[in-house]
Design a protein around this motif. Structure first.
Motif, PDB file in Angstrom:
ATOM      1  N   HIS A 364      22.624  13.036  40.164  1.00  0.00           N
ATOM      2  CA  HIS A 364      22.525  11.637  40.582  1.00  0.00           C
ATOM      3  C   HIS A 364      23.003  11.478  42.023  1.00  0.00           C
ATOM      4  CE1 HIS A 364      23.949   7.415  40.934  1.00  0.00           C
ATOM      5  NE2 HIS A 364      22.797   7.177  40.343  1.00  0.00           N
ATOM      6  N   SER A 390      14.968   9.017  40.510  1.00  0.00           N
ATOM      7  CA  SER A 390      16.352   8.880  40.052  1.00  0.00           C
ATOM      8  C   SER A 390      16.456   7.845  38.941  1.00  0.00           C
ATOM      9  CB  SER A 390      17.268   8.505  41.223  1.00  0.00           C
ATOM     10  OG  SER A 390      16.928   7.236  41.760  1.00  0.00           O
ATOM     11  N   VAL A 394      17.918   8.325  35.188  1.00  0.00           N
ATOM     12  CA  VAL A 394      18.810   7.405  34.470  1.00  0.00           C
ATOM     13  C   VAL A 394      18.230   7.067  33.099  1.00  0.00           C
ATOM     14  CG1 VAL A 394      19.750   5.059  34.458  1.00  0.00           C
ATOM     15  CG2 VAL A 394      19.841   6.421  36.550  1.00  0.00           C
ATOM     16  N   SER A 418      15.585  16.892  42.010  1.00  0.00           N
ATOM     17  CA  SER A 418      16.640  16.454  42.934  1.00  0.00           C
ATOM     18  C   SER A 418      16.895  17.522  43.987  1.00  0.00           C
ATOM     19  CB  SER A 418      17.925  16.145  42.157  1.00  0.00           C
ATOM     20  OG  SER A 418      18.594  17.322  41.735  1.00  0.00           O
TER      21      SER A 418
END
Length: 442
Positions: A364, A390, A394, A418
């Protein structure tokens, strides 16, 4: 036959295009095969081959080693989320010595190590910005095709969808967790893409995936979607990322989305979602959704006796010893823990849970770092893309909180994305940074 063609055409097209556009397309074919899982479908008999996952990974490995000098510079092991991912895998593998189901644990180790290899190849073969877009679009295409199949398959006599699972996700709730992140990705694509035809295609995909989640009746998946969309809108409006006109369009779009949701939702789905409040009350006398709280508490007791984890299926094996006798667990006391966090604790121990949590945290953090950098650099399009991914992350984290998904491939695809975003947008691309938000608006 149509289902077989829907799989075979993009499969062969992706392999053919990889010869010209790069081996990252092989991973995209891997995504397709993962979602549709033809070896467990009735239409698999129409295909000239089955079990393509192994050969696709092997092909990516061969291509990677052939072009080693070209692909190796893409950083992989220097990212903290990757470090903690491998430490989690090591803790899980070490639990073999305590595992009551040794064969199952060995099989799970093999799957976990394969995930590690796939993330390595994904990061190494993703060398350009367009590759990130391709991977996301192939994820959306695969989710749409599976959703189209679910639409034709329908519910079974229990009011749920069964028999449509991916390679590592036979249960319908696991399918919902993999599909849920695509909702916010589809919405972001609808907002960002200015092409009318593309918007129409993304809109169709959104409707089919939403319909699949409704047919599956997954409460965890729905909570994940709410969390992901909420996060996406909160960050967008907080950063003033949209003009007044765009905000009005988003507001109108959300109204249409909610209207479509309630148009697709049937009585079976609504009744199940309305049961969340009723089943959230702890009740020892009958099995409800809240019963898993007793499972979670039992995991804490189990971890005291097995601090290094009990391997794959460890909680199911030891559950009768730790779940209070007066708790009604349904037909069997050998139950799954129904939470990835507690699954990790029971299977990989305290250290495994620590490393897993740090992996999530740094993933994150990487998304936030890249998104902020791109926003300050006035790269609003790519900043919105990273925000949508992102937000999908979540979504998955929320959904996996209520199911066992320690070894879910989609989770580690998002983690690898990521890393790709950091490599492509930060390490390999250094645009001029605008330090103030007011400057960014000029």
């Amino acid at each position: 036959m149509i289902s077989a063609l829907l799989y075979l055409i993009p499969f062969l097209t992706g392999l053919a295009m990889s010869l010209r556009h790069g081996p990252v397309l092989i991973f995209m074919v891997y995504q397709l095969d993962y979602f549709l899982n033809p070896q467990n479908k009735w239409w698999g008999s129409y295909l000239p081959f089955l079990g393509a996952q192994f050969y696709l990974v092997l092909t990516m490995l061969i291509v990677f080693f052939i072009g080693f000098g070209k692909y190796w510079p893409n950083k992989y092991f220097k990212h903290p989320q990757i470090t903690f991912m491998w430490l989690t895998i090591i803790c899980f593998c070490a639990a073999y010595f305590n595992a009551p189901f040794t064969e199952y644990h060995i099989s799970s180790m093999d799957a976990f190590l394969t995930i590690g290899v796939v993330t390595l190849l994904m990061v190494k073969l993703c060398t350009e910005k367009k590759h990130i877009y391709w991977i996301i679009d192939s994820y959306l295409l695969s989710a749409f095709l599976l959703s189209f199949y679910i639409y034709g398959w329908g519910r079974d006599s229990s009011g749920r969808v069964s028999g449509v699972g991916m390679v590592d996700a036979p249960d319908s709730n696991l399918v919902a967790a993999a599909l849920a992140p695509t909702i916010v990705l589809f919405i972001a694509k609808l907002i960002a893409d200015k092409r009318l035809i593309a918007r129409g295609l993304y809109g169709i995909g959104l409707v089919f995936v939403l319909n699949s989640l409704i047919l599956i009746n997954s409460r965890g998946g729905l909570l994940g979607v709410v969390a992901g969309i909420g996060y996406f809108l909160f960050i967008s409006f907080k950063n003033d990322a949209f003009t007044i006109k765009e905000k009005r369009a988003i507001f109108a779009g959300m109204i249409l989305f909610v209207a479509a949701f309630f148009r697709l939702a049937d009585t079976t789905f609504i009744d199940r979602m309305m049961s969340v409040k009723e089943e959230s009350t702890l009740n020892e006398d009958q099995e409800t959704g809240s019963t898993r709280v007793f499972f979670w508490l039992a995991t804490l007791d189990m971890a005291k006796d097995h601090p290094f984890g009990a391997g794959a299926g460890g909680f199911q094996y030891y559950a009768p010893q730790y779940i209070p006798q007066d708790v009604n667990t349904g037909g069997s006391r050998n139950r799954a823990v129904h939470s990835t966090w507690f699954e990790t604790l029971s299977e990989a121990g305290y250290l495994g849970l620590l490393f897993f949590t740090l992996m999530i945290f740094y993933t994150h953090r990487a998304f936030v770092k890249v998104r902020t950098h791109l926003w300050n650099a006035r790269d609003f399009v790519n900043s919105a893309l990273v925000l949508s991914v992102s937000s999908g992350f979540v979504t998955f984290i929320m959904a996996m909180t209520f199911i066992n998904r320690l070894r879910a491939e989609v989770l580690y695809w998002l983690i690898a994305l990521s890393v790709c975003c950091v490599n492509i947008f930060l390490t390999n691309n250094k645009p001029d940074i605008v330090h103030s938000k007011n400057d960014a608006k000029d």
